[in-house]
Write a protein that holds these residues in place. Sequence first.
Motif, short mmCIF file in Angstrom:
data_model
loop_
_atom_site.label_atom_id
_atom_site.label_comp_id
_atom_site.label_asym_id
_atom_site.label_seq_id
_atom_site.Cartn_x
_atom_site.Cartn_y
_atom_site.Cartn_z
N TYR A 266 27.41 11.27 31.46
CA TYR A 266 26.05 11.42 30.95
C TYR A 266 25.82 10.45 29.81
O TYR A 266 26.70 10.22 28.97
N SER A 267 24.62 9.88 29.79
CA SER A 267 24.25 8.93 28.74
C SER A 267 22.84 9.22 28.25
O SER A 267 21.98 8.35 28.26
N GLY A 268 22.60 10.48 27.90
CA GLY A 268 21.29 10.87 27.38
C GLY A 268 20.49 11.76 28.30
O GLY A 268 19.33 12.07 27.99
N GLN A 269 21.05 12.21 29.41
CA GLN A 269 20.33 13.15 30.27
C GLN A 269 20.17 14.50 29.57
O GLN A 269 20.97 14.86 28.70
N THR A 270 19.14 15.23 29.92
CA THR A 270 18.88 16.53 29.28
C THR A 270 19.88 17.57 29.76
O THR A 270 20.48 17.44 30.84
N LEU A 271 20.02 18.64 28.97
CA LEU A 271 20.93 19.71 29.36
C LEU A 271 20.44 20.42 30.63
O LEU A 271 21.25 21.00 31.36
N GLU A 272 19.16 20.35 30.92
CA GLU A 272 18.67 20.93 32.18
C GLU A 272 19.32 20.24 33.38
O GLU A 272 19.75 20.88 34.34
N VAL A 273 19.42 18.90 33.30
CA VAL A 273 20.09 18.13 34.35
C VAL A 273 21.57 18.45 34.36
O VAL A 273 22.18 18.65 35.43
N LYS A 291 14.57 28.27 25.65
CA LYS A 291 14.22 27.22 26.61
C LYS A 291 14.25 25.81 26.01
O LYS A 291 14.40 24.82 26.74
N GLU A 292 14.10 25.72 24.66
CA GLU A 292 14.15 24.39 24.03
C GLU A 292 15.51 23.72 24.24
O GLU A 292 15.61 22.49 24.23
N ILE A 293 16.52 24.52 24.47
CA ILE A 293 17.88 23.98 24.68
C ILE A 293 17.91 23.04 25.88
O ILE A 293 18.62 22.03 25.89
N LEU A 294 17.11 23.34 26.89
CA LEU A 294 17.13 22.55 28.13
C LEU A 294 16.68 21.10 27.92
O LEU A 294 17.02 20.22 28.71
N GLU A 295 15.94 20.85 26.84
CA GLU A 295 15.41 19.50 26.60
C GLU A 295 16.35 18.64 25.75
O GLU A 295 16.07 17.46 25.52
N LEU A 296 17.46 19.22 25.31
CA LEU A 296 18.37 18.45 24.45
C LEU A 296 19.12 17.38 25.25
O LEU A 296 19.66 17.68 26.33
N ILE A 311 31.93 24.83 28.19
CA ILE A 311 30.91 25.59 27.45
C ILE A 311 31.12 25.46 25.96
O ILE A 311 30.16 25.39 25.16
N ARG A 312 32.38 25.35 25.52
CA ARG A 312 32.65 25.15 24.09
C ARG A 312 32.22 23.76 23.62
O ARG A 312 31.75 23.58 22.49
N LEU A 313 32.39 22.75 24.49
CA LEU A 313 31.92 21.41 24.17
C LEU A 313 30.41 21.39 23.96
O LEU A 313 29.90 20.75 23.04
N ILE A 314 29.69 22.09 24.83
CA ILE A 314 28.23 22.15 24.72
C ILE A 314 27.84 22.82 23.39
O ILE A 314 26.97 22.32 22.65
N CYS A 315 28.47 23.96 23.09
CA CYS A 315 28.13 24.69 21.88
C CYS A 315 28.46 23.89 20.62
O CYS A 315 27.68 23.88 19.65
N ALA A 316 29.60 23.19 20.62
CA ALA A 316 29.98 22.39 19.45
C ALA A 316 29.04 21.20 19.26
O ALA A 316 28.73 20.81 18.12
N SER A 317 28.55 20.64 20.36
CA SER A 317 27.67 19.46 20.27
C SER A 317 26.29 19.81 19.74
O SER A 317 25.65 18.98 19.09
N PHE A 318 25.82 21.03 19.99
CA PHE A 318 24.43 21.37 19.65
C PHE A 318 24.32 22.60 18.74
O PHE A 318 23.23 23.12 18.54
N ILE A 319 25.45 23.04 18.19
CA ILE A 319 25.47 24.20 17.27
C ILE A 319 24.83 25.40 17.96
O ILE A 319 23.80 25.95 17.51
N LEU A 320 25.40 25.82 19.07
CA LEU A 320 24.91 26.94 19.84
C LEU A 320 25.96 28.04 19.90
O LEU A 320 27.15 27.79 19.68
N ASN A 321 25.51 29.23 20.22
CA ASN A 321 26.39 30.35 20.53
C ASN A 321 26.30 30.65 22.02
O ASN A 321 25.27 30.36 22.66
#
Length: 334
Positions: A266-273, A291-296, A311-321
């Motif tokens: 990935y090189s900038g695709q949204t989390l929805e993709v 739903k705003e998460i999908l646009e990151l 899933i931990r990589l995603i949470c660490a990258s965007f400060i999510l639980n």
Amino acid sequence: MKDMKNKENLTDRDWQELAGFMSEETGIKSEKLKRFMAEDSYETERKWKELKYMKNNEQINVDQAWDKVVSKINETENNIIQGPGSVILLRRTLMKIAAVALILLSIGAAAVYIVKTDALSRKITATTGNDEKNLRVTLPDGSSVILNRNTRLSYRSNFGRSGRNVSLDGEAFFEITPDKSNAFTVDAGKAMIKVLGTSFNVITNNDESAVEVFVETGHVMLYDESGSQNIMLDPGFVGTLSQKSSKKKLNDNPNYMAWNKGLLNYSGQTLEVVFHDLKRVYNMEIVADDKEILELPWAITIDNQSQDTIIRLICASFILNYTKDGNVYHLRKK
């Protein structure tokens, strides 16, 4: 004449499905075949079972049986043509599915013979479950098929000797041995795919309930059974065909074939993709409660990591639980 009319409307695929049902290999999905069985005055199922339990040592005279089929077809055609403009397609169908014809025409169990037909040849089926993928199937002609999760591939034991035909339900990647005199055909349910020698990916039921084909090499014909819709696909193109429409476009997804190798870039695709790809490649179900998460946007490479690592990589990258409910991951902002 009602039953005979119903028989005339059956396609070659219908006859094969009927043979599979009688052999207890498949169920009947077609509403047309369900009506045929409900109205059947030829006692088809009973006579098929009598054929099934025929003694193995009973001598079968193939030539005599075939002559009897031809004679019965001619007799039946003469009896059912009722006026100008009548089109009788019975001969073609009965010749192809001779054993079924013998039963349907009530020749009787004592005179039923296994003759020149591929309808009764043994079906070979390969399947994958929810946690299985990359099952490689090598066909008798040397062609290779790699199955994704929850996929079923079927073909007859006389594959190659009587056409190169397979049925697919799910997703698979095909590498076809070239044979200009013998086309390779995939029955994908809602559509048919025909090639001579190429490599391509098939999804029989995509997110839009359409058959989807991606061509890696060679050329592929995608068409429906009626012939009213057809698409010729060149390398790099994706074609889709449903009951309502058909279309093709140049593939713009660099991760289209990632399910086969497990590598996602990935090189900038949204989390929805990303979440869509993770479902297809890693069987991960991820729900964004916010739903705003999908646009990151995300830039990363995922190379066969475990679901928990991803899933931990995603949470660490965007400060999510995240929480996990069964097999579903739920994401929300901290």
